[in-house]
Design an enzyme around this catalytic site. Structure first.
Site, short mmCIF file in Angstrom:
data_model
loop_
_atom_site.label_atom_id
_atom_site.label_comp_id
_atom_site.label_asym_id
_atom_site.label_seq_id
_atom_site.Cartn_x
_atom_site.Cartn_y
_atom_site.Cartn_z
N GLY A 37 0.84 -1.21 0.00
CA GLY A 37 0.00 0.00 0.00
C GLY A 37 0.87 1.25 0.00
CG PHE A 61 -9.22 -3.78 -0.85
CD1 PHE A 61 -10.18 -3.94 -1.83
CD2 PHE A 61 -9.45 -2.82 0.14
CE1 PHE A 61 -11.34 -3.17 -1.84
CE2 PHE A 61 -10.61 -2.05 0.13
CZ PHE A 61 -11.55 -2.23 -0.86
CB THR A 62 -6.11 -0.02 -1.52
OG1 THR A 62 -5.57 -0.37 -0.23
CG2 THR A 62 -7.61 0.14 -1.40
CE LYS A 116 -16.46 -11.46 8.00
NZ LYS A 116 -16.76 -12.32 6.85
NE ARG A 131 1.38 -19.18 15.68
CZ ARG A 131 0.22 -18.59 15.43
NH1 ARG A 131 -0.78 -18.70 16.27
NH2 ARG A 131 0.06 -17.88 14.34
CE1 TYR A 170 -8.98 2.82 8.61
CE2 TYR A 170 -9.48 4.98 9.52
CZ TYR A 170 -8.56 4.07 9.01
OH TYR A 170 -7.23 4.42 8.92
CE LYS A 174 -6.70 1.16 11.04
NZ LYS A 174 -5.46 0.45 10.73
#
Ligand code: NAD
Ligand code: UDP
Length: 343
Positions: A37, A61-62, A116, A131, A170, A174
């Site tokens: 991006g 996506f963008t 999501k 992990r 959004y 966030k």
């Protein structure tokens, strides 16, 4: 699903940009989600030049491969086509988690996916950080302050967000991402960093990004009407992308786990901003008004005292200087498009 290993680009070694030589011991493996991006690709450039190994992960996506093409084939670089909504397994030392649409038209295009990406995507990256014991930095945003009632905004302000408005996917995405960072820090001892990024601009912004800087510059360069949403009395403060990248790297390598605002406090009304761009471009565009956007924050300006105290960071590039570089970038992009169309 890794793309990078499939791509073998014939390129002599010396055609890559210069990278700092490093011993194995001082070279980190760094994952950048959203790495193709606008901000991600500038961050990848800087980390590569510092001599680290960088894995740029993106679902395109963008983002665009073109933004990182100068590194494709470099032994320290990997490009991974992956969506952060699905878990991802890799051994890394640091994670810069930037994957999320950022421009209002993009994040409103599929609000469920935006939520999501920010909620499940952040859980997945925190699981990975836990992990492999990686340090993880979240690219949060000034949008968590919503339509702020105090001005400028310090990190101690809790915000004023409409949970059911069009920006909620959004802003609340966030906010939950920040909550997740804190919960994993407390409960799972993940080493976290939170950057609250204010409006940022620069080269490599997408032509269809839809945010105000690229819209106004492209309109001015093509002598098309410059579109102000509402009366243009709302304010924003704009920072140049190189300053943000320096701030993100300083924050990652600092020892603070508090959220830190990264932005340039130079504040303009959108009307002043339109006039400034028109003048810098030397454009004949008319300035016109479109309907006001719902829940558009009326004012925004970062208080950057914390960044100055904890990171010794402040922006170095003035807004005008940054705008001139960005105008040149978009001028070139438009020229290249013309050449393509002629072909
Ligand atoms: P951008 O749209 O250019 O970059 C976002 C990147 O994330 C793109 O490459 C996109 O393809 C990728 N992405 C989106 N959803 C994904 C998913 N589910 N899985 C994998 N990749 C995904 O926007 P940007 O301006 O570079 O923003 C980068 C980050 O910085 C975002 O998290 C944004 O919220 C944050 N931020 C940016 C600004 C700004 O002014 N540029 C301000 C505040 C916060
Ligand atoms: N804006 C505008 N014309 C445009 C695009 C945006 O007037 O073509 C305004 C928008 O309403 C907001 C400000 O510019 O008040 C900044 O918008 P942007 O989408 O860049 O970012 P935001 O800070 O709202 O997330």
């Amino acid at each position: 699903h890794q793309v990078s290993s499939d791509i073998v680009i014939e390129r002599p070694n010396n055609s890559f940009p210069k990278t700092k030589p490093r011993s194995e011991g001082s070279r980190l493996r760094i994952l950048v989600t959203g790495g193709t991006g606008f901000v991600g690709s500038h961050l990848v450039d800087k980390l590569m030049k510092q001599g680290h190994e960088v894995i740029a992960l993106d679902n395109y996506f963008t983002g665009r491969k073109r933004n990182v093409e100068q590194w494709i084939g470099h032994p320290n670089f990997e490009l991974v086509h992956h969506d952060v909504v699905n878990p991802y397994y890799i051994e890394v030392d640091q994670i810069y988690h930037l994957a999320s649409p950022a421009s209002p038209p993009h994040y409103m295009y599929n609000p469920v996916k935006t939520l999501k990406t920010n909620a499940i995507g952040t859980v997945n990256m925190l699981g990975l950080a836990r992990r492999v014991k990686a340090r993880m930095l979240l690219a949060s945003t000034s949008e968590i302050y919503g339509d702020p009632e105090i001005h400028p905004q310090p990190e101690t302000y809790w915000g004023h967000v409409n949970t059911i408005g069009p920006r909620s996917c959004y802003d609340e995405g966030k906010r939950v991402a920040e909550s997740l960072m804190i919960a994993y820090q407390k409960q799972e001892k993940v080493d976290i960093r939170i950057a609250r990024i204010f409006n940022t601009f620069g080269p490599k912004m997408h032509m269809n990004d839809g945010r105000v800087v690229s819209n106004f510059i492209l309109q001015a360069l093509q002598n098309q009407p410059i579109t102000i949403y509402g009366e243009g009395e709302q304010t924003r403060s704009f920072q140049y992308v190189d300053d943000l990248v320096d701030g993100l790297i300083s924050l990652m390598n600092s020892n603070t786990t508090l959220p830190v605002n990264l932005g340039n406090p130079e504040e303009y009304t959108i009307k002043e901003f339109a006039e400034l761009i028109k003048r810098l471009v030397g454009s004949n565009s008319r300035i016109i008004n479109h309907p006001k956007q719902e829940d558009d924050p009326k004012q925004r300006k970062p208080d950057i005292t914390r960044a100055a105290e904890l990171l010794n960071w402040k922006p170095k590039i003035s807004m005008k200087e940054g705008l001139k570089k960005t105008i040149e970038y978009f001028r070139d992009e438009l020229e290249q498009e013309k050449v393509k169309i002629k072909k």
